[in-house]
Motif scaffolding. Structure first.
Motif, PDB file in Angstrom:
ATOM      1  N   TYR A  82       0.822  -1.224   0.000  1.00 39.03           N
ATOM      2  CA  TYR A  82       0.000   0.000   0.000  1.00 39.03           C
ATOM      3  C   TYR A  82       0.852   1.269   0.000  1.00 39.03           C
ATOM      4  CZ  TYR A  82      -3.487  -3.440   1.338  1.00 39.03           C
ATOM      5  OH  TYR A  82      -4.303  -4.557   1.373  1.00 39.03           O
ATOM      6  N   THR A  83       2.177   1.130  -0.157  1.00 40.27           N
ATOM      7  CA  THR A  83       3.079   2.287  -0.062  1.00 40.27           C
ATOM      8  C   THR A  83       3.959   2.418  -1.306  1.00 40.27           C
ATOM      9  OG1 THR A  83       4.911   1.074   0.978  1.00 40.27           O
ATOM     10  CG2 THR A  83       3.165   1.882   2.424  1.00 40.27           C
ATOM     11  N   LYS A  84       4.642   3.538  -1.385  1.00 41.20           N
ATOM     12  CA  LYS A  84       5.605   3.761  -2.465  1.00 41.20           C
ATOM     13  C   LYS A  84       6.850   2.919  -2.247  1.00 41.20           C
ATOM     14  CE  LYS A  84       8.506   7.429  -4.438  1.00 41.20           C
ATOM     15  NZ  LYS A  84       8.880   8.864  -4.289  1.00 41.20           N
ATOM     16  N   SER A  85       7.415   2.991  -1.038  1.00 42.00           N
ATOM     17  CA  SER A  85       8.584   2.186  -0.707  1.00 42.00           C
ATOM     18  C   SER A  85       8.529   1.784   0.760  1.00 42.00           C
ATOM     19  CB  SER A  85       9.883   2.944  -0.992  1.00 42.00           C
ATOM     20  OG  SER A  85      10.071   3.989  -0.048  1.00 42.00           O
ATOM     21  N   TRP A  86       9.148   0.642   1.062  1.00 46.54           N
ATOM     22  CA  TRP A  86       9.142   0.121   2.429  1.00 46.54           C
ATOM     23  C   TRP A  86      10.499  -0.522   2.708  1.00 46.54           C
ATOM     24  CZ3 TRP A  86       4.479  -0.333   5.523  1.00 46.54           C
ATOM     25  CH2 TRP A  86       4.656  -1.001   6.748  1.00 46.54           C
ATOM     26  N   ILE A  87      11.166  -0.044   3.748  1.00 50.67           N
ATOM     27  CA  ILE A  87      12.438  -0.641   4.167  1.00 50.67           C
ATOM     28  C   ILE A  87      12.202  -1.327   5.507  1.00 50.67           C
ATOM     29  CG2 ILE A  87      14.864  -0.262   4.739  1.00 50.67           C
ATOM     30  CD1 ILE A  87      14.776   2.281   3.073  1.00 50.67           C
ATOM     31  N   GLY A  88      12.338  -2.641   5.529  1.00 52.27           N
ATOM     32  CA  GLY A  88      12.219  -3.396   6.771  1.00 52.27           C
ATOM     33  C   GLY A  88      13.591  -3.626   7.375  1.00 52.27           C
ATOM     34  N   THR A  89      13.749  -3.269   8.638  1.00 55.15           N
ATOM     35  CA  THR A  89      15.059  -3.408   9.282  1.00 55.15           C
ATOM     36  C   THR A  89      14.936  -4.181  10.597  1.00 55.15           C
ATOM     37  OG1 THR A  89      14.934  -1.373  10.610  1.00 55.15           O
ATOM     38  CG2 THR A  89      15.752  -1.167   8.338  1.00 55.15           C
ATOM     39  N   ASP A  90      16.025  -4.827  10.964  1.00 59.62           N
ATOM     40  CA  ASP A  90      16.119  -5.512  12.256  1.00 59.62           C
ATOM     41  C   ASP A  90      17.592  -5.583  12.631  1.00 59.62           C
ATOM     42  OD1 ASP A  90      13.938  -7.525  13.831  1.00 59.62           O
ATOM     43  OD2 ASP A  90      16.050  -7.878  14.295  1.00 59.62           O
ATOM     44  N   PHE A  91      17.875  -5.581  13.945  1.00 57.84           N
ATOM     45  CA  PHE A  91      19.287  -5.647  14.340  1.00 57.84           C
ATOM     46  C   PHE A  91      19.826  -7.072  14.300  1.00 57.84           C
ATOM     47  CE2 PHE A  91      17.861  -7.510  18.027  1.00 57.84           C
ATOM     48  CZ  PHE A  91      18.618  -7.371  19.181  1.00 57.84           C
ATOM     49  N   SER A  92      18.963  -8.057  14.076  1.00 58.83           N
ATOM     50  CA  SER A  92      19.371  -9.452  13.958  1.00 58.83           C
ATOM     51  C   SER A  92      19.569  -9.821  12.491  1.00 58.83           C
ATOM     52  CB  SER A  92      18.308 -10.366  14.580  1.00 58.83           C
ATOM     53  OG  SER A  92      18.497 -11.709  14.190  1.00 58.83           O
ATOM     54  N   GLU A  93      20.804 -10.169  12.146  1.00 60.17           N
ATOM     55  CA  GLU A  93      21.085 -10.578  10.773  1.00 60.17           C
ATOM     56  C   GLU A  93      20.272 -11.807  10.379  1.00 60.17           C
ATOM     57  OE1 GLU A  93      23.392  -9.999  13.056  1.00 60.17           O
ATOM     58  OE2 GLU A  93      24.979  -8.702  12.245  1.00 60.17           O
ATOM     59  N   GLN A  94      20.071 -12.717  11.326  1.00 63.01           N
ATOM     60  CA  GLN A  94      19.323 -13.936  11.029  1.00 63.01           C
ATOM     61  C   GLN A  94      17.857 -13.630  10.734  1.00 63.01           C
ATOM     62  OE1 GLN A  94      20.600 -16.995  10.585  1.00 63.01           O
ATOM     63  NE2 GLN A  94      22.587 -16.025  10.838  1.00 63.01           N
ATOM     64  N   MET A  95      17.278 -12.667  11.464  1.00 59.39           N
ATOM     65  CA  MET A  95      15.896 -12.274  11.186  1.00 59.39           C
ATOM     66  C   MET A  95      15.769 -11.721   9.768  1.00 59.39           C
ATOM     67  SD  MET A  95      13.525 -12.768  13.479  1.00 59.39           S
ATOM     68  CE  MET A  95      13.233 -12.966  15.249  1.00 59.39           C
ATOM     69  N   ILE A  96      16.713 -10.911   9.371  1.00 54.57           N
ATOM     70  CA  ILE A  96      16.674 -10.333   8.024  1.00 54.57           C
ATOM     71  C   ILE A  96      16.840 -11.430   6.966  1.00 54.57           C
ATOM     72  CG2 ILE A  96      17.883  -8.811   6.412  1.00 54.57           C
ATOM     73  CD1 ILE A  96      16.099  -7.369   8.444  1.00 54.57           C
ATOM     74  N   MET A  97      17.688 -12.402   7.245  1.00 57.83           N
ATOM     75  CA  MET A  97      17.844 -13.523   6.318  1.00 57.83           C
ATOM     76  C   MET A  97      16.534 -14.290   6.161  1.00 57.83           C
ATOM     77  SD  MET A  97      21.624 -14.973   7.372  1.00 57.83           S
ATOM     78  CE  MET A  97      21.431 -16.441   6.359  1.00 57.83           C
ATOM     79  N   GLU A  98      15.825 -14.483   7.285  1.00 61.75           N
ATOM     80  CA  GLU A  98      14.542 -15.179   7.226  1.00 61.75           C
ATOM     81  C   GLU A  98      13.505 -14.361   6.456  1.00 61.75           C
ATOM     82  OE1 GLU A  98      13.692 -18.305   8.291  1.00 61.75           O
ATOM     83  OE2 GLU A  98      15.873 -18.462   8.531  1.00 61.75           O
ATOM     84  N   ALA A  99      13.499 -13.048   6.684  1.00 58.82           N
ATOM     85  CA  ALA A  99      12.545 -12.180   5.976  1.00 58.82           C
ATOM     86  C   ALA A  99      12.749 -12.265   4.462  1.00 58.82           C
ATOM     87  CB  ALA A  99      12.694 -10.744   6.454  1.00 58.82           C
TER      88      ALA A  99
END
Length: 226
Positions: A82-99
């Motif tokens: 529903y947006t123009k751009s979306w940056i998802g961030t997390d301080f866990s590298e493993q969480m970002i890998m899963e995302a």
């Protein structure tokens, strides 16, 4: 308290009102939990769908959104369309890998970032979403200051957060999850959480409770006012 004025409580050290935490230990917990996070959250899908229902009317295709503590992308995939751009961030590298494993949208990217120290420019985003994270931060003030900094004037903060003081006391649940290393540093009710965000230059537009999951979720939507 020892003779240097420190109070030691588990892995948290309080000194003259400033909270210092063993960040490495906290991060290790979320790295270990990353693969289980998405399956674990499926049981609360109804509650999270309701949270998205409250947030969605405040989004549009002209908006650049930053999500902090995105985990494996439960809100990212539902709302970024529903947006123009979306940056998802997390301080866990493993969480970002899963995302990154769970799908790919043209306007959605994921990257590692610490909510308390962001590299983004001042007033870069129309909205910031931080879901169920402020209560597990030993020093959420640092995250709030960064959120305020990166939001544009009159930008929107979405902060759905577990409010442990709302409804029935859930001491047994809190005790059980603490055994597995899940730590909660902040316990608010609706008024306390509103007051907390107000301290950092936000005016609450609406606040609704969603029941389900570990505790009632206070879906706070606020505007940057100063």
């Amino acid at each position: 308290m020892n003779n240097k004025g420190y109070i030691n409580i588990g892995k948290v050290v309080y000194l003259e009102g400033v909270v210092k935490v063993n960040d490495k230990s906290n991060k290790k917990f979320w790295d270990r939990f990353a693969k289980l996070y998405a399956p674990f959250m499926k049981k609360d899908k109804g509650a999270y769908d309701k949270v998205c229902e409250y947030i969605r009317p405040h989004l549009n295709k002209d908006m650049d959104v930053l999500e902090l503590a995105c985990g494996s992308g439960q809100f990212s995939f539902s709302l970024s369309k529903y947006t123009k751009s979306w940056i998802g961030t997390d301080f866990s590298e493993q969480m970002i890998m899963e995302a990154k494993k769970h799908g790919k949208y043209e306007n959605l990217t994921f990257e590692v970032a610490d909510a308390r120290s962001l590299s983004f420019a001042d007033e870069e985003f129309d909205c910031v979403l931080i879901a169920n994270a402020l209560h597990i931060m030993p020093n959420p003030d640092r995250a709030m200051k960064e959120i305020h900094r990166v939001l544009k004037p009159n930008g929107t903060l979405f902060a759905p957060t577990f409010l442990w003081k709302e409804g029935k006391q859930r001491n047994i649940i809190k005790t059980l999850i603490s055994i597995f290393g899940f730590k909660m540093y902040q316990e608010w009710d609706k008024k306390q959480f509103k007051d907390f965000t107000h301290e950092y230059g936000f005016s609450v537009v609406e606040m609704k409770l969603v029941h389900g999951g570990l505790a009632p979720i206070g879906v706070l939507i606020a505007k940057k006012v100063s």
